[in-house]
Design a protein around this motif. Structure first.
Motif, mmCIF file in Angstrom:
data_model
loop_
_atom_site.group_PDB
_atom_site.id
_atom_site.type_symbol
_atom_site.label_atom_id
_atom_site.label_comp_id
_atom_site.label_asym_id
_atom_site.label_seq_id
_atom_site.Cartn_x
_atom_site.Cartn_y
_atom_site.Cartn_z
ATOM 1 N N GLN A 69 25.761 19.631 41.878
ATOM 2 C CA GLN A 69 26.817 19.646 40.866
ATOM 3 C C GLN A 69 27.863 20.727 41.119
ATOM 4 N N LEU A 70 27.441 21.927 41.420
ATOM 5 C CA LEU A 70 28.404 23.010 41.579
ATOM 6 C C LEU A 70 29.007 23.059 42.977
ATOM 7 N N LEU A 71 28.236 22.680 43.993
ATOM 8 C CA LEU A 71 28.711 22.829 45.363
ATOM 9 C C LEU A 71 29.136 21.491 45.958
ATOM 10 N N VAL A 72 28.208 20.555 46.116
ATOM 11 C CA VAL A 72 28.539 19.270 46.732
ATOM 12 C C VAL A 72 29.552 18.501 45.890
ATOM 13 N N GLY A 73 29.307 18.447 44.582
ATOM 14 C CA GLY A 73 30.199 17.678 43.716
ATOM 15 C C GLY A 73 31.321 18.485 43.106
ATOM 16 N N GLY A 74 31.503 19.696 43.581
ATOM 17 C CA GLY A 74 32.491 20.581 42.967
ATOM 18 C C GLY A 74 33.849 20.592 43.621
ATOM 19 N N GLY A 75 34.126 19.614 44.534
ATOM 20 C CA GLY A 75 35.428 19.568 45.176
ATOM 21 C C GLY A 75 35.477 20.399 46.439
ATOM 22 N N PRO A 76 36.690 20.715 46.899
ATOM 23 C CA PRO A 76 36.834 21.469 48.156
ATOM 24 C C PRO A 76 36.261 22.880 48.042
ATOM 25 N N LEU A 77 36.001 23.469 49.199
ATOM 26 C CA LEU A 77 35.467 24.819 49.256
ATOM 27 C C LEU A 77 36.374 25.788 48.506
ATOM 28 N N ARG A 78 35.773 26.582 47.613
ATOM 29 C CA ARG A 78 36.548 27.535 46.825
ATOM 30 C C ARG A 78 36.605 28.889 47.514
ATOM 31 N N HIS A 79 37.648 29.628 47.200
ATOM 32 C CA HIS A 79 37.801 31.002 47.665
ATOM 33 C C HIS A 79 38.101 31.887 46.451
ATOM 34 N N LYS A 80 37.754 33.164 46.559
ATOM 35 C CA LYS A 80 37.914 34.093 45.440
ATOM 36 C C LYS A 80 37.290 33.499 44.175
ATOM 37 N N TYR A 81 36.073 33.001 44.330
ATOM 38 C CA TYR A 81 35.414 32.249 43.259
ATOM 39 C C TYR A 81 34.067 32.870 42.932
ATOM 40 N N ILE A 82 33.830 33.086 41.654
ATOM 41 C CA ILE A 82 32.521 33.557 41.189
ATOM 42 C C ILE A 82 32.246 32.909 39.846
ATOM 43 N N THR A 83 31.028 32.406 39.669
ATOM 44 C CA THR A 83 30.708 31.677 38.451
ATOM 45 C C THR A 83 29.301 32.023 37.967
ATOM 46 N N GLY A 84 29.108 31.895 36.682
ATOM 47 C CA GLY A 84 27.829 32.181 36.053
ATOM 48 C C GLY A 84 28.026 32.170 34.548
ATOM 49 N N SER A 85 27.249 32.972 33.852
ATOM 50 C CA SER A 85 27.418 33.139 32.407
ATOM 51 C C SER A 85 28.363 34.318 32.190
ATOM 52 N N VAL A 86 29.603 34.006 31.829
ATOM 53 C CA VAL A 86 30.639 35.035 31.721
ATOM 54 C C VAL A 86 30.536 35.759 30.388
ATOM 55 N N ILE A 87 30.563 37.071 30.437
ATOM 56 C CA ILE A 87 30.573 37.914 29.251
ATOM 57 C C ILE A 87 31.971 38.527 29.154
ATOM 58 N N SER A 88 32.721 38.117 28.146
ATOM 59 C CA SER A 88 34.126 38.524 28.040
ATOM 60 C C SER A 88 34.383 39.522 26.919
ATOM 61 N N ASP A 89 33.345 39.867 26.169
ATOM 62 C CA ASP A 89 33.526 40.791 25.044
ATOM 63 C C ASP A 89 32.581 41.994 25.150
ATOM 64 N N GLY A 90 32.211 42.357 26.370
ATOM 65 C CA GLY A 90 31.268 43.450 26.567
ATOM 66 C C GLY A 90 31.863 44.810 26.243
ATOM 67 N N ARG A 91 31.047 45.683 25.705
ATOM 68 C CA ARG A 91 31.451 47.045 25.378
ATOM 69 C C ARG A 91 30.379 48.028 25.820
ATOM 70 N N PRO A 92 30.755 49.211 26.235
ATOM 71 C CA PRO A 92 29.744 50.203 26.643
ATOM 72 C C PRO A 92 28.915 50.666 25.454
#
Length: 212
Positions: A69-92
């Motif tokens: 799903q993420l690699l074979v079916g994910g279209g052309p090879l990506r660059h500058k790409y990182i994926t996972g569970s994104v935390i966008s409201d993190g605080r120290p």
């Protein structure tokens, strides 16, 4: 004791060539050192690869779903790409008793840039060298996933959240879910297992996941 462990590691390496050993104390506060050494090793030895994955030891990884799903079916090879569970409201966390404590001296900002949970994430191989380079300009902190996010900010790279919309589902599940074959078949990772649990789950999952 330690000499025995070293002998076992060397035996495993000779038999399967799947061990990379580096010279640092492997503990929680040195995870950032470990991650940067991994990035440097990937940049040096794995330039012909397309993607790499960082994953914790207590994680179930659905390799079939990841590749299809993420690699074979994910279209052309990506660059500058990182994926996972994104935390966008993190605080120290400033509480000195917290496992994730960061003092203002170490990290004076009030928020973190978006970053992917260190439980498991996938990135294009070109990012290994870029993150290694960016680390020269980012002060080390003991939270390795946040630190990677700080390096990504230097690079101008924003992590991508891996999820489905219908139904809404986080593909990189950072909470433990009770094992059920077809539930796990629609996730890339699920977290929180002992080694024995992982062996049992993987054995069953390999046999039954295609029936979902």
């Amino acid at each position: 004791m330690f000499s025995h462990i070293q002998q076992d590691l060397e035996k495993e390496s000779k038999e399967h060539a799947d061990i990379i050993q580096m010279d640092f104390l492997d503990n929680y506060h040195n995870l950032t050192i470990k991650s940067m050494m991994i990035m440097d090793w990937l940049a040096t030895h794995c330039q012909s690869a397309s993607y790499a994955m960082k994953v914790d030891t207590d994680i179930f990884v659905n390799v079939f779903y990841l590749v299809n799903q993420l690699l074979v079916g994910g279209g052309p090879l990506r660059h500058k790409y990182i994926t996972g569970s994104v935390i966008s409201d993190g605080r120290p966390r400033r509480d000195r008793k917290s496992k994730w404590h960061l003092s203002e001296d170490v990290y004076p900002e009030d928020t973190f840039p978006p970053y992917v949970s260190g439980a498991g994430y996938v990135f294009s191989i070109d990012l290994a060298n870029r993150i290694s380079w960016a680390s020269r300009f980012v002060r080390p902190i003991p939270l390795e996933d946040v630190y990677v996010g700080l390096c990504l900010r230097v690079l101008g790279v924003r992590p991508v959240y891996s999820r489905t919309l219908l139904p809404p589902r986080n593909l990189f599940e950072i909470y433990r879910l009770d094992y059920e074959t077809c539930t796990y078949a629609t996730r890339v990772i699920v977290t929180g297992f002992t080694p024995h649990e992982l062996l049992d789950i993987w054995g069953d999952f390999q046999k039954n996941h295609l029936t979902c």
